[in-house]
Design an enzyme around this catalytic site. Sequence first.
Site, PDB file in Angstrom:
ATOM      1  N   THR A  63       0.859  -1.321  -0.019  1.00  0.00           N
ATOM      2  CA  THR A  63       0.228  -0.001   0.027  1.00  0.00           C
ATOM      3  C   THR A  63       0.867   1.192   0.038  1.00  0.00           C
ATOM      4  OG1 THR A  63      -1.292   1.237   1.685  1.00  0.00           O
ATOM      5  CG2 THR A  63       0.080  -0.495   2.529  1.00  0.00           C
ATOM      6  N   ASP A  64       0.255   2.309  -0.619  1.00  0.00           N
ATOM      7  CA  ASP A  64       1.165   3.691  -0.386  1.00  0.00           C
ATOM      8  C   ASP A  64       1.282   4.090   1.014  1.00  0.00           C
ATOM      9  OD1 ASP A  64      -1.736   4.283   0.077  1.00  0.00           O
ATOM     10  OD2 ASP A  64      -1.650   5.891  -1.549  1.00  0.00           O
ATOM     11  N   GLU A  65       0.368   3.457   2.039  1.00  0.00           N
ATOM     12  CA  GLU A  65       0.357   3.962   3.411  1.00  0.00           C
ATOM     13  C   GLU A  65       1.747   3.819   4.329  1.00  0.00           C
ATOM     14  OE1 GLU A  65      -3.195   3.551   5.551  1.00  0.00           O
ATOM     15  OE2 GLU A  65      -4.417   3.299   3.542  1.00  0.00           O
ATOM     16  N   TYR A 125      -2.082  -0.351  11.118  1.00  0.00           N
ATOM     17  CA  TYR A 125      -2.107  -1.116   9.611  1.00  0.00           C
ATOM     18  C   TYR A 125      -0.875  -0.884   8.829  1.00  0.00           C
ATOM     19  CZ  TYR A 125      -3.497  -1.415   4.770  1.00  0.00           C
ATOM     20  OH  TYR A 125      -3.606  -1.668   3.566  1.00  0.00           O
ATOM     21  N   LYS A 161       2.077  -3.342   7.292  1.00  0.00           N
ATOM     22  CA  LYS A 161       2.232  -3.736   5.943  1.00  0.00           C
ATOM     23  C   LYS A 161       3.711  -3.476   5.398  1.00  0.00           C
ATOM     24  CE  LYS A 161      -0.287  -4.487   3.107  1.00  0.00           C
ATOM     25  NZ  LYS A 161      -0.586  -5.855   2.452  1.00  0.00           N
TER      26      LYS A 161
HETATM   27  P1  NAD Z   1      -9.968  -7.097   2.300  1.00  0.00           P
HETATM   28  O1  NAD Z   1      -9.832  -6.685   3.801  1.00  0.00           O
HETATM   29  O2  NAD Z   1     -11.127  -6.771   1.573  1.00  0.00           O
HETATM   30  O3  NAD Z   1      -9.654  -8.687   2.001  1.00  0.00           O
HETATM   31  C1  NAD Z   1      -8.581  -9.347   2.900  1.00  0.00           C
HETATM   32  C2  NAD Z   1      -8.936 -10.833   2.525  1.00  0.00           C
HETATM   33  O4  NAD Z   1      -7.769 -11.717   3.094  1.00  0.00           O
HETATM   34  C3  NAD Z   1     -10.348 -11.465   3.154  1.00  0.00           C
HETATM   35  O5  NAD Z   1     -10.858 -12.163   2.143  1.00  0.00           O
HETATM   36  C4  NAD Z   1      -9.830 -12.073   4.293  1.00  0.00           C
HETATM   37  O6  NAD Z   1     -10.560 -13.240   4.925  1.00  0.00           O
HETATM   38  C5  NAD Z   1      -8.176 -12.590   3.713  1.00  0.00           C
HETATM   39  N1  NAD Z   1      -7.406 -13.299   4.936  1.00  0.00           N
HETATM   40  C6  NAD Z   1      -7.109 -12.333   5.764  1.00  0.00           C
HETATM   41  N2  NAD Z   1      -6.181 -13.165   6.815  1.00  0.00           N
HETATM   42  C7  NAD Z   1      -5.976 -14.262   6.123  1.00  0.00           C
HETATM   43  C8  NAD Z   1      -5.100 -15.257   6.334  1.00  0.00           C
HETATM   44  N3  NAD Z   1      -4.113 -15.334   7.589  1.00  0.00           N
HETATM   45  N4  NAD Z   1      -4.977 -16.208   5.401  1.00  0.00           N
HETATM   46  C9  NAD Z   1      -5.794 -16.293   4.314  1.00  0.00           C
HETATM   47  N5  NAD Z   1      -6.475 -15.187   4.044  1.00  0.00           N
HETATM   48  C10 NAD Z   1      -6.532 -14.300   5.007  1.00  0.00           C
HETATM   49  O7  NAD Z   1      -8.638  -6.305   1.596  1.00  0.00           O
HETATM   50  P2  NAD Z   1      -8.412  -5.645   0.398  1.00  0.00           P
HETATM   51  O8  NAD Z   1      -9.057  -4.197   0.598  1.00  0.00           O
HETATM   52  O9  NAD Z   1      -9.019  -6.328  -0.746  1.00  0.00           O
HETATM   53  O10 NAD Z   1      -7.066  -5.508   0.338  1.00  0.00           O
HETATM   54  C11 NAD Z   1      -6.274  -6.638  -0.185  1.00  0.00           C
HETATM   55  C12 NAD Z   1      -4.568  -6.238  -0.337  1.00  0.00           C
HETATM   56  O11 NAD Z   1      -4.352  -5.220  -0.918  1.00  0.00           O
HETATM   57  C13 NAD Z   1      -4.118  -5.941   1.226  1.00  0.00           C
HETATM   58  O12 NAD Z   1      -3.069  -6.628   1.418  1.00  0.00           O
HETATM   59  C14 NAD Z   1      -4.048  -4.437   1.330  1.00  0.00           C
HETATM   60  O13 NAD Z   1      -3.136  -4.233   2.302  1.00  0.00           O
HETATM   61  C15 NAD Z   1      -3.827  -3.986  -0.197  1.00  0.00           C
HETATM   62  N6  NAD Z   1      -4.212  -2.722  -0.394  1.00  0.00           N
HETATM   63  C16 NAD Z   1      -5.502  -2.290  -0.254  1.00  0.00           C
HETATM   64  C17 NAD Z   1      -5.800  -1.221  -0.786  1.00  0.00           C
HETATM   65  C18 NAD Z   1      -7.353  -0.690  -0.740  1.00  0.00           C
HETATM   66  O14 NAD Z   1      -7.759   0.491  -0.821  1.00  0.00           O
HETATM   67  N7  NAD Z   1      -8.353  -1.671  -0.382  1.00  0.00           N
HETATM   68  C19 NAD Z   1      -4.907  -0.360  -1.201  1.00  0.00           C
HETATM   69  C20 NAD Z   1      -3.580  -0.789  -1.612  1.00  0.00           C
HETATM   70  C21 NAD Z   1      -3.526  -2.092  -0.981  1.00  0.00           C
HETATM   71  P1  TYD Z   2     -10.868   4.418   4.336  1.00  0.00           P
HETATM   72  O1  TYD Z   2     -11.598   4.040   3.265  1.00  0.00           O
HETATM   73  O2  TYD Z   2     -10.699   3.777   5.794  1.00  0.00           O
HETATM   74  O3  TYD Z   2      -9.238   4.329   3.724  1.00  0.00           O
HETATM   75  P2  TYD Z   2      -7.856   4.615   4.234  1.00  0.00           P
HETATM   76  O4  TYD Z   2      -7.975   4.943   5.690  1.00  0.00           O
HETATM   77  O5  TYD Z   2      -6.812   3.417   4.058  1.00  0.00           O
HETATM   78  O6  TYD Z   2      -7.352   5.654   3.325  1.00  0.00           O
HETATM   79  O7  TYD Z   2     -10.788   5.952   4.442  1.00  0.00           O
HETATM   80  C1  TYD Z   2     -10.482   6.878   3.424  1.00  0.00           C
HETATM   81  C2  TYD Z   2     -10.687   8.153   3.853  1.00  0.00           C
HETATM   82  O8  TYD Z   2     -11.929   8.466   4.337  1.00  0.00           O
HETATM   83  C3  TYD Z   2      -9.583   8.329   5.301  1.00  0.00           C
HETATM   84  O9  TYD Z   2      -9.083   9.620   5.165  1.00  0.00           O
HETATM   85  C4  TYD Z   2     -10.403   8.297   6.352  1.00  0.00           C
HETATM   86  C5  TYD Z   2     -11.859   9.008   5.896  1.00  0.00           C
HETATM   87  N1  TYD Z   2     -13.038   8.350   6.301  1.00  0.00           N
HETATM   88  C6  TYD Z   2     -14.074   9.383   6.799  1.00  0.00           C
HETATM   89  O10 TYD Z   2     -13.969  10.614   6.628  1.00  0.00           O
HETATM   90  N2  TYD Z   2     -15.355   8.771   7.327  1.00  0.00           N
HETATM   91  C7  TYD Z   2     -15.315   7.364   7.418  1.00  0.00           C
HETATM   92  O11 TYD Z   2     -16.596   6.749   7.900  1.00  0.00           O
HETATM   93  C8  TYD Z   2     -14.422   6.778   7.000  1.00  0.00           C
HETATM   94  C9  TYD Z   2     -14.647   5.074   6.851  1.00  0.00           C
HETATM   95  C10 TYD Z   2     -13.323   7.019   6.187  1.00  0.00           C
END
Ligand code: NAD
Ligand code: TYD
Length: 360
Positions: A138-140, A164, A168
Amino acid sequence: MKTSDSILVTGGAGFIGSHFVLDWLANPSAPPLVNVDKLTYAGNLDNLSSVLPDPRHVWVHADMGDRARMREVLAQHRPCAIVNFAAESHADRSIHGPQAFIDTNIGATFALLEEARAYHAALQGDSQAGFRWLQVSTDEVYGTLQPGDTPFTETHRFVPNSPYAASKAAADHLVRAWHHTYGLPVVTTHCSNNYGPYQFPEKLIPLVIANALDGKPLPIYGDGQQVRDWLYVADHCDAIRTVLAKGQLGAHYNVGGWNEMANLHIVQTVCELLDRAQPRADGQPYASQITHVADRPGHDQRYAIDATRMATELGWRPKETFATGIEKTVQWYLQHPQWVARVRSGAYRDWMQTQYGSGA
Ligand code: NAD
Ligand code: TYD
């Protein structure tokens, strides 16, 4: 030992992982995909109902941190790549309960890296050279930017601020060390905020859509001027396939949508789309439900991704603009109220009971 042509994906029942699985199997000539998911609260097999009967989709309900189980899975299916999506992914949850983030994002990643190392060491010739571990990061991990700072490049140092992001970053360091020390062939992607269908309604965009339609408050943390870069989920999956095919070993790739927006602007945009598509019965705008609430502790002010390397070295660019992606997303949620209802009621987990009984 030689690999098969299948790939193994962890976390393939989550938001991004399930898109990756569906997109992969939509290609009729794609090789089989082994999908390992523990099915935490974020795993939802409803997302995969269309591919559960597909013989190329090998569903494995397992914890990637279960070394004995993963050893068996690797030996049985002999994948030529592992794409590691599985993680605890919600920053707010990491603030309330960081333990699961340490256990999964660090501990379980370490466990699977060890099994992948042993598996890779036993491969021969082209199979060994061609094997890949793709770490979905992630960019975080890069921390926060001030207004006016240049966007994150791949050389930006890791300065994670939330539990988080720290977990990561730790996983990324392990992946790097397993490459440097043991020669595991790895590539890492750092993507910005994803949005699209099947996103769990705890994240900003699906939460706002679901709450708006339910007549509930739309919570904005603090002043809502925090900035994120937003990428449509299908573009992220395309970037991962690109890096898997062409990424340079040991390299990091920043993936983003060139689309920085303040949270309040995102929420207002969603409200306007809903006003047009499904106006409130009382004629009031959905934006009237916006409610400012307490800010997230340690809230990062701004993330911005410089995705130049993806474009110049690998020829990848996002296909969706924010305008097209958010329109598709809002339409999808409007057309799938039952998906949201099953998530919110917990019914999406019922199949676990049916399938596994009370031990689920
Ligand atoms: P999500 O929380 O929707 O899904 C995570 C999945 O991982 C779930 O299906 C969960 O059951 C599974 N899981 C958790 N622990 C596990 C384990 N020990 N063994 C097997 N499966 C397991 O997450 P997402 O939003 O789809 O993100 C997927 C990946 O992308 C993550 O690594 C996250 O850090 C990264 N990412 C997400 C975003 C975003 O905006 N959502 C952005 C950048 C990177
Ligand atoms: P989120 O979707 O949780 O992603 P991330 O924290 O990984 O960026 O949140 C996106 C942005 O929105 C973040 O700055 C937090 C803000 N946010 C709110 O203002 N209200 C909300 O209820 C949630 C869930 C997030």
